[in-house]
Design an enzyme around this catalytic site. Sequence first.
Site, short mmCIF file in Angstrom:
data_model
loop_
_atom_site.label_atom_id
_atom_site.label_comp_id
_atom_site.label_asym_id
_atom_site.label_seq_id
_atom_site.Cartn_x
_atom_site.Cartn_y
_atom_site.Cartn_z
N GLN A 1 -10.68 14.48 15.52
CA GLN A 1 -11.40 13.32 16.02
C GLN A 1 -10.42 12.24 16.47
O GLN A 1 -9.44 11.96 15.79
CB GLN A 1 -12.32 12.77 14.94
CG GLN A 1 -13.44 13.70 14.55
CD GLN A 1 -14.53 13.77 15.61
OE1 GLN A 1 -14.65 12.91 16.48
NE2 GLN A 1 -15.34 14.82 15.53
N TYR B 1 -18.83 26.03 13.60
CA TYR B 1 -17.90 25.33 14.49
C TYR B 1 -16.98 24.47 13.62
O TYR B 1 -16.74 23.29 13.89
CB TYR B 1 -18.64 24.45 15.51
CG TYR B 1 -19.79 25.12 16.22
CD1 TYR B 1 -19.58 25.87 17.38
CD2 TYR B 1 -21.09 25.00 15.74
CE1 TYR B 1 -20.64 26.47 18.04
CE2 TYR B 1 -22.16 25.61 16.39
CZ TYR B 1 -21.93 26.34 17.54
OH TYR B 1 -22.99 26.93 18.20
N GLU C 1 -15.27 29.49 12.92
CA GLU C 1 -14.61 28.84 14.05
C GLU C 1 -14.03 29.92 14.96
O GLU C 1 -13.47 30.90 14.47
CB GLU C 1 -13.50 27.91 13.53
CG GLU C 1 -12.54 27.39 14.57
CD GLU C 1 -13.20 26.58 15.67
OE1 GLU C 1 -12.92 26.85 16.85
OE2 GLU C 1 -14.00 25.67 15.33
N ASP D 1 -21.26 21.53 13.78
CA ASP D 1 -20.62 20.50 14.62
C ASP D 1 -20.22 21.15 15.93
O ASP D 1 -19.04 21.40 16.19
CB ASP D 1 -19.41 19.92 13.89
CG ASP D 1 -18.74 18.79 14.65
OD1 ASP D 1 -19.31 18.34 15.67
OD2 ASP D 1 -17.64 18.36 14.25
N CYS E 1 -21.98 15.17 19.47
CA CYS E 1 -21.25 14.19 20.27
C CYS E 1 -21.90 13.99 21.64
O CYS E 1 -21.32 13.31 22.49
CB CYS E 1 -19.78 14.62 20.44
SG CYS E 1 -19.55 16.21 21.25
#
Length: 418
Positions: A235, A267, A291, A347, A374
């Site tokens: 981030q 994720y 992932e 995410d 996001c």
Amino acid sequence: MLELEIERVAHGGVFVAHHEGRVVFVADAVPGERVAARVVDQGHDRFWRADTVEVLQASPDRREHVWAEASVDRAPEHRAGGAEFGHIRLDRQRELKADVLRDALARMGGVEREVEVHAVDSELAPGASDTDGTGWRTRVRLHVAADGTIGPYATRSHTVVPVASLPLAVPELGAIAPLGDRFPGAHAVDLIAPSVGDVAVVVVEGERMPQAPRPTIEERVGDRRFRLDRDGFWQVHRGAAATLSRAVQELIDGELFDPRAANHDLYGGVGLLAAAVGDRFGDAVRITTVESDPRATEHAGANLAEWVGARAVTARVDRYLDELAASAASAGAAEQERIRSATIVLDPPRSGAGRAVVERLAELRPRQLVYVACDPIALARDVGLFRERGYELDELRAFDLFPNTHHIEAVARLRAIV
């Protein structure tokens, strides 16, 4: 040139006006203003795109842009991109972002809900300004022009704009940014300020990173450290990782959480949110982080090594869920109950989870989902898909992790309807 009355905000950092019945999306404006705008894209039947050239009647929410090189005083093609809300008062920016998320949830998710966009706790982001929204970005990519000049791209173009400052960057990066230097032949120049160790200027020679062992860095969130590749995902706001970790911890309904269930972090990157779950519920938690990037998964395994019940899997999430659903169908009742008792944290990238992942999750029927998003449009679409399959939006929080841009981060809890 058009003279336009700006009506409202739209997704993507632009604003809505109308001209002779046609929608015009206008950059660098504020609702309530009258502007002179130049049309830059007429390639759509339903709408045009335009850039503000002159503000004829300014909104009281307009301020001097926090980045001089992005100001409306410059020709649009010479305005630095990446701070498209920098001309708007910070509190109004957050109201506009809330409007976008609220509207998306109503239109695409079928949910009417009030939304408030919260600032990052100042204790989590020392040095960042909550007065003008500067000093928060810990990663900056500067592009390289043919003559070696570096800078951000202008909005919606690959034109490099030379700049004398980087006001959104943390002060440490502003101090080392080689803005006046030239890098002929390079692809980009990355500026990186990890929370542990020294800042770095990295000259990227090609579009793909070399396959040789990559440099790693460490990031700290509270008392915990995470190792990741220097060019790996993290981030960008100094306080974002801690903000999202705390939000995920708080949004998981403890009465629904079973530490022995088949809990997942989808994720999962390098294990940030899986660690947040473990830190709240203890070292007996079983959780699998999934992932697609093998390097990130490798780091996740190391970052979560203290938990016996933690597992890191390299896989595309959709394919992993396909296999999980197939195995669950042939498993015994105890294993099926472990899946139904699970909490799923996800995410996804900006495009969202999407129909295939939503359908598989709904088929597996975990008790609760905590969705970190996001992109408000992708979140609203997926909320709508989940609602069609028996999940309701139970709680929602939104955070201003990208001040002076149109971007917003939200964390939602969805609960299976019994």
